[in-house]
Design an enzyme around this catalytic site. Structure first.
Site, PDB file in Angstrom:
ATOM      1  N   CYS A  37       0.832  -1.202   0.000  1.00  0.00           N
ATOM      2  CA  CYS A  37       0.000   0.000   0.000  1.00  0.00           C
ATOM      3  C   CYS A  37       0.867   1.253   0.000  1.00  0.00           C
ATOM      4  O   CYS A  37       2.094   1.198   0.055  1.00  0.00           O
ATOM      5  CB  CYS A  37      -0.941   0.003   1.194  1.00  0.00           C
ATOM      6  SG  CYS A  37      -0.160   0.496   2.740  1.00  0.00           S
ATOM      7  N   THR A  39       1.276   3.434   2.347  1.00  0.00           N
ATOM      8  CA  THR A  39       2.065   3.553   3.573  1.00  0.00           C
ATOM      9  C   THR A  39       3.317   2.697   3.496  1.00  0.00           C
ATOM     10  O   THR A  39       4.401   3.119   3.914  1.00  0.00           O
ATOM     11  CB  THR A  39       1.221   3.151   4.797  1.00  0.00           C
ATOM     12  OG1 THR A  39       0.083   4.010   4.882  1.00  0.00           O
ATOM     13  CG2 THR A  39       2.033   3.275   6.077  1.00  0.00           C
ATOM     14  N   HIS A  42       5.797   4.543   1.565  1.00  0.00           N
ATOM     15  CA  HIS A  42       6.431   5.594   2.371  1.00  0.00           C
ATOM     16  C   HIS A  42       7.531   4.989   3.250  1.00  0.00           C
ATOM     17  O   HIS A  42       8.613   5.581   3.403  1.00  0.00           O
ATOM     18  CB  HIS A  42       5.392   6.294   3.245  1.00  0.00           C
ATOM     19  CG  HIS A  42       4.496   7.235   2.504  1.00  0.00           C
ATOM     20  ND1 HIS A  42       4.966   8.208   1.654  1.00  0.00           N
ATOM     21  CD2 HIS A  42       3.142   7.361   2.480  1.00  0.00           C
ATOM     22  CE1 HIS A  42       3.961   8.885   1.138  1.00  0.00           C
ATOM     23  NE2 HIS A  42       2.833   8.384   1.618  1.00  0.00           N
ATOM     24  N   HIS A  60       0.474  -5.231   5.956  1.00  0.00           N
ATOM     25  CA  HIS A  60      -0.764  -5.371   6.727  1.00  0.00           C
ATOM     26  C   HIS A  60      -1.984  -5.687   5.859  1.00  0.00           C
ATOM     27  O   HIS A  60      -3.016  -6.057   6.391  1.00  0.00           O
ATOM     28  CB  HIS A  60      -1.034  -4.092   7.527  1.00  0.00           C
ATOM     29  CG  HIS A  60      -1.149  -2.858   6.692  1.00  0.00           C
ATOM     30  ND1 HIS A  60      -0.049  -2.091   6.357  1.00  0.00           N
ATOM     31  CD2 HIS A  60      -2.214  -2.259   6.108  1.00  0.00           C
ATOM     32  CE1 HIS A  60      -0.437  -1.076   5.603  1.00  0.00           C
ATOM     33  NE2 HIS A  60      -1.748  -1.160   5.436  1.00  0.00           N
ATOM     34  N   CYS A 104      -8.362   4.596  18.723  1.00  0.00           N
ATOM     35  CA  CYS A 104      -7.868   4.466  20.095  1.00  0.00           C
ATOM     36  C   CYS A 104      -6.743   5.478  20.352  1.00  0.00           C
ATOM     37  O   CYS A 104      -5.903   5.745  19.489  1.00  0.00           O
ATOM     38  CB  CYS A 104      -7.353   3.036  20.288  1.00  0.00           C
ATOM     39  SG  CYS A 104      -6.302   2.766  21.736  1.00  0.00           S
TER      40      CYS A 104
END
Length: 340
Positions: A37, A39, A42, A60, A104
């Site tokens: 992805c 991310t 990056h 992930h 969270c």
């Protein structure tokens, strides 16, 4: 068993993996496919080294098969196909207690803040699992996570059938947002300067426009019969899109901020007053977004097969990342960690 460790500087080491027996409340998964992805890219470019703390196994967007179950885990069986919702929430902060565990206050993102899925076997908490139906294969399963992002964006927008939605940015997430928006019956327009990405949208049955060649505000005004867009999804992360989103949104329109802006952009707040606009943040996903994404694929309402640009074995993970780095038109590269 092997694992790929990101070591920095666009480099990975392939190392012998470590079998991690599941503890109470955990399961071990034979990883099938893992998607790369934005991310991950990056991380590959080194801009997240301080957070990732290499060497680290990242990844992930995954699918796999349960191979071992820890004590106290109920509702799952060995051999079942699953995907992981890669969020590790504390359950104790005020946000978790309010039911918003996906944001969270102490959230850890698996595959970034802790070891991830680019390995033959991955042991995770059972609370993060979602089952795949029999008619969804593991390649499709690896697209559940990014599709869930799009589902969350659509849910946050309150998009309804017949409404006009504009997606600013035709990368993988933008295209998935457009696909989910289309599945709920909205009229969708993708604004994207890249020709191949516009062609991709058109193949999915979504209208597209080049904002560098066409006056986007005028185009949307005509497209909506002067009403303006009901919903605008800002997915590109660039300043021109920030300027465009308030221009093209109609009265009482909703703007959903999907992109991550590393710099603080200037926003035309007068338009929020004048048109009574709403700005909605959308971060990752909730459990119902994963369930919706699985249903969209299983029902055939969203076809994720065209999004898969390439498949490489885990041993060639460096080539998989390099191919995405050199092919910005690509949508989703998958890494095969075990044969399906």
């Amino acid at each position: 068993m092997i694992a790929a460790q990101y070591i920095g500087g666009k480099q990975f080491n392939i190392i012998p993996g470590t079998e991690q027996k599941p503890l109470a409340g955990e399961v071990k998964i034979a990883v099938g496919y893992v998607g790369i992805c934005g991310t991950d890219m990056h991380i590959y470019h080194g801009v997240m080294d301080a957070r990732v703390n290499p060497p680290q196994t990242i990844g992930h967007e995954m699918s796999g098969t349960i191979t071992e179950i820890g004590e106290g885990v109920e509702g799952f069986n060995i051999g079942e196909k699953v995907v992981v919702r890669p969020l590790d929430w504390c359950g104790e902060c005020p946000t978790c207690k309010a039911g918003y565990t996906h944001i969270c206050q102490n959230l850890k993102f698996m595959g970034i803040d802790s070891p991830g899925a680019f390995q033959s076997n991955w042991t995770v908490k059972a609370r993060t699992l979602h089952k795949l139906p029999a008619d969804v294969n593991l390649k499709q399963g690896a697209l559940i996570e990014p599709l869930s992002v799009a589902c969350h964006d659509i849910r946050r927008s309150r998009l309804q059938a017949g409404e006009k939605a504009v997606v600013l940015g035709g990368g993988p997430i933008g295209q998935l947002v457009a696909a989910v928006a289309k599945s709920v019956g909205a009229d969708v327009l993708v604004s994207e300067p890249n020709e191949s990405r516009r062609a991709f949208a058109e193949k999915l049955g979504v209208e597209s426009v080049n904002p560098l060649e066409t006056d986007l505000a005028k185009f949307v005004d005509e497209w909506t019969g002067t009403k303006g867009a009901d919903v605008v999804f800002e997915v590109s992360g660039v300043k021109p899109a920030i300027d465009a989103m308030t221009q093209i949104a109609g009265r009482r329109g909703r703007i959903v901020m999907v992109a991550i802006h590393s710099q603080k952009p200037e926003i035309d707040l007068f338009q929020f007053f004048w048109k009574e606009l709403e700005l909605l943040g959308a971060r990752v996903y909730e459990a119902e977004d994963f369930d919706w994404a699985i249903d969209l694929i299983a029902s055939g309402k969203v076809n994720v097969a065209p999004f898969i640009s390439s498949v490489n074995p885990l041993s060639n993970i460096g080539d998989a990342f390099a191919s995405m780095d050199n092919n910005p038109q690509g949508m989703k590269a998958l890494v095969e960690c075990n044969a399906e």
